[in-house]
Scaffold this motif. Structure first.
Motif, PDB file in Angstrom:
ATOM      1  N   ASP A  70      -0.476   9.334  -2.343  1.00  0.00           N
ATOM      2  CA  ASP A  70       0.107   8.098  -3.199  1.00  0.00           C
ATOM      3  C   ASP A  70      -1.437   7.881  -4.014  1.00  0.00           C
ATOM      4  O   ASP A  70      -2.214   7.234  -3.639  1.00  0.00           O
ATOM      5  N   THR A 130       7.116   3.343  -7.017  1.00  0.00           N
ATOM      6  CA  THR A 130       7.896   3.035  -5.713  1.00  0.00           C
ATOM      7  C   THR A 130       8.933   4.305  -5.636  1.00  0.00           C
ATOM      8  O   THR A 130       9.235   5.039  -4.492  1.00  0.00           O
ATOM      9  N   LYS A 133      -1.875  -1.438 -13.647  1.00  0.00           N
ATOM     10  CA  LYS A 133      -2.530  -0.321 -13.194  1.00  0.00           C
ATOM     11  C   LYS A 133      -3.446   0.248 -14.367  1.00  0.00           C
ATOM     12  O   LYS A 133      -3.692  -0.262 -15.241  1.00  0.00           O
ATOM     13  N   SER A 160       1.652   5.662 -10.693  1.00  0.00           N
ATOM     14  CA  SER A 160       2.309   4.330 -11.047  1.00  0.00           C
ATOM     15  C   SER A 160       1.682   3.764 -12.243  1.00  0.00           C
ATOM     16  O   SER A 160       0.437   3.919 -12.774  1.00  0.00           O
ATOM     17  N   GLU A 182      -2.976   4.318  -7.906  1.00  0.00           N
ATOM     18  CA  GLU A 182      -3.990   3.665  -8.110  1.00  0.00           C
ATOM     19  C   GLU A 182      -5.096   4.266  -8.749  1.00  0.00           C
ATOM     20  O   GLU A 182      -6.282   3.980  -9.401  1.00  0.00           O
TER      21      GLU A 182
HETATM   22  C1  LIG Z   1       1.301   0.042  -7.396  1.00  0.00           C
HETATM   23  C2  LIG Z   1       1.338   0.821  -6.137  1.00  0.00           C
HETATM   24  C3  LIG Z   1       2.514   1.436  -5.763  1.00  0.00           C
HETATM   25  C4  LIG Z   1       3.836   1.401  -6.719  1.00  0.00           C
HETATM   26  O1  LIG Z   1       3.856   1.568  -7.767  1.00  0.00           O
HETATM   27  P1  LIG Z   1       5.037   0.609  -8.585  1.00  0.00           P
HETATM   28  O2  LIG Z   1       5.137   1.260  -9.915  1.00  0.00           O
HETATM   29  O3  LIG Z   1       4.751  -0.726  -8.573  1.00  0.00           O
HETATM   30  O4  LIG Z   1       6.331   0.840  -7.876  1.00  0.00           O
HETATM   31  C5  LIG Z   1       2.477   2.313  -4.734  1.00  0.00           C
HETATM   32  N1  LIG Z   1       1.465   2.573  -3.930  1.00  0.00           N
HETATM   33  C6  LIG Z   1       0.094   1.670  -4.431  1.00  0.00           C
HETATM   34  C7  LIG Z   1      -1.001   2.053  -3.622  1.00  0.00           C
HETATM   35  C8  LIG Z   1       0.256   0.980  -5.532  1.00  0.00           C
HETATM   36  O5  LIG Z   1      -1.074   0.323  -5.840  1.00  0.00           O
END
Ligand SMILES: *Cc1c(COP(=O)(O)O)cnc(C)c1O
Length: 378
Positions: free
Chosen positions: A163, A60, A192, A187, A166
């Motif tokens: 993003d 995040t 994960k 992340s 995943e």
């Molecule tokens: C896990 C995730 C995040 C955020 O990651 P964090 O490390 O939990 O803050 C953002 N986008 C997606 C699609 C995620 O699955």
């Protein structure tokens, strides 16, 4: 009888984490910088073939700093894939900007290039401005149609923040996910593909930009002998201990990715004779998902609901999870414009994530597949 708990995506340690943590403790590197942060970043750079990676406290935080660096601020709009986890778009609001949501296509479940283009043109017509950034997501590890998205984005001069939280280990046209846009977010949360217990990283395209990211991540301290600030900063760096865990996880990353792919293949084989469900696969050979989570979708004619199946599996101590409920269906984002034709709603209604953790055995997968077949017989 067979009721040992099967979890969706459990932490899977390599066994070498403790060695790196001991090194860190031996030299008192129990702070948010240090040799393991550097090592972790360098190993990610090498793995991704990316010029610069900055380790941060969360995925995040990575998305947030990406938006900060792209100059997103009050009064701006940012386009985001609707079908995703709230962390993809919450940082848009942290910046005082407004999200505009775009529908998914069915096969990748990611941002539809067609809807993206429509959204850009419409927002420009309505507001007189182009959106400030575009956030596509590589959901469950499946790459978005990144070439088309980036081509549309560059036609309008809008930067992309990928993003890839995943999708560590996924590839599109032979290139690693996270490296496509102006920035890429990763992340390392506990569920994960690899973990640092909690953490993230921002992939950058040059060392100078990475330097700016580190500056913002450490309270925007100017280079003076006293604390001097010209801008607002954040406390977003990854701790050296967390990075040490990350180094131990990098030792087995290839392994973990292969196992997740193997689990998807096993589900596909075991469920081949179950016409009610379809196991997600790469749409064609340009896509190479890490299959962080294997997802299934119900066939159109099926009368049972995915929620019934989720509960049926839960009764047998098997954890599954509904797909991400699209952001335009969330009360908190009810105000936000949405461009779509109903695909993400349908995907949400008809899809389920199956247990996919790399520590699951073939027997675990067989038990889940068997229960799914039983469900349709009951
Ligand atoms: C896990 C995730 C995040 C955020 O990651 P964090 O490390 O939990 O803050 C953002 N986008 C997606 C699609 C995620 O699955």
């Amino acid at each position: 009888m067979d009721s040992e708990r099967i979890m969706l995506s459990r932490v899977h340690l390599s066994g070498t984490e403790q060695k790196y943590i001991d090194e860190a403790f031996a030299d008192d590197w129990v702070v948010p910088l240090g040799p393991h942060v550097d090592q972790f970043e360098h190993r990610l750079e090498k793995y991704l073939d990316a010029p610069a990676v900055v380790a941060l406290s969360a995925g995040t935080a990575a998305i947030h700093l990406g938006l900060v660096l792209l100059g997103v601020g009050r009064g701006d709009e940012v386009i985001c894939q609707s079908m995703t986890f709230a962390a993809s778009c919450n940082p848009i609001v942290y910046q005082g900007a407004s999200p505009v949501f775009v529908d998914s296509e069915r096969d990748t479940m990611n941002m539809s290039p067609e809807m993206l283009e429509r959204a850009i043109v419409e927002r420009h017509r309505i507001t007189g401005k182009y959106p400030k950034a575009i956030v596509p997501v590589d959901l469950y590890g499946m790459p978005a149609r990144l070439d088309e998205i980036i081509e549309i984005a560059s036609t309008f001069g809008i930067p992309v923040l990928e993003d890839a939280a995943e999708a560590l280990g996924s590839e599109y046209e032979g290139r690693r996910c996270g490296t496509f846009g102006a920035f890429g977010a990763l992340s390392f949360n506990g569920n994960k593909i690899i973990t640092t217990s909690g953490g993230g990283a921002l992939v950058c395209h040059d060392a100078e930009t990475a330097g700016r990211v580190k500056f913002y991540a450490t309270q925007a301290r100017e280079n003076r002998p006293y604390y001097y600030h010209e801008t607002i900063g954040y406390n977003y760096r990854l701790s050296n201990i967390s990075a040490a865990i990350g180094c131990g996880q990098m030792d087995v990353l290839d392994n973990r990715v292969n196992r997740r792919r193997g689990i998807r293949e096993l589900y596909a084989a075991l469920l081949a004779d179950c016409p009610q469900v379809r196991v997600q696969d790469n749409p064609d050979n340009r896509f190479n998902s890490n299959f962080w989570l294997t997802t299934i979708s119900f066939d159109e004619g099926v009368s049972q609901s995915v929620e019934d199946l989720r509960q049926y599996l839960a009764a047998d101590n098997i954890e599954s999870r509904r797909l991400w409920r699209p952001m335009h269906m969330q009360p908190v984002f009810a105000y936000a414009p949405f461009y779509g034709e109903g695909s993400s709603e349908e995907l949400f209604e008809n899809g389920l994530c199956l247990p996919s953790g790399s520590s699951l055995t073939d027997n675990d997968i067989a038990r889940v597949a068997d229960r799914i077949k039983q469900f349709f017989k009951s």
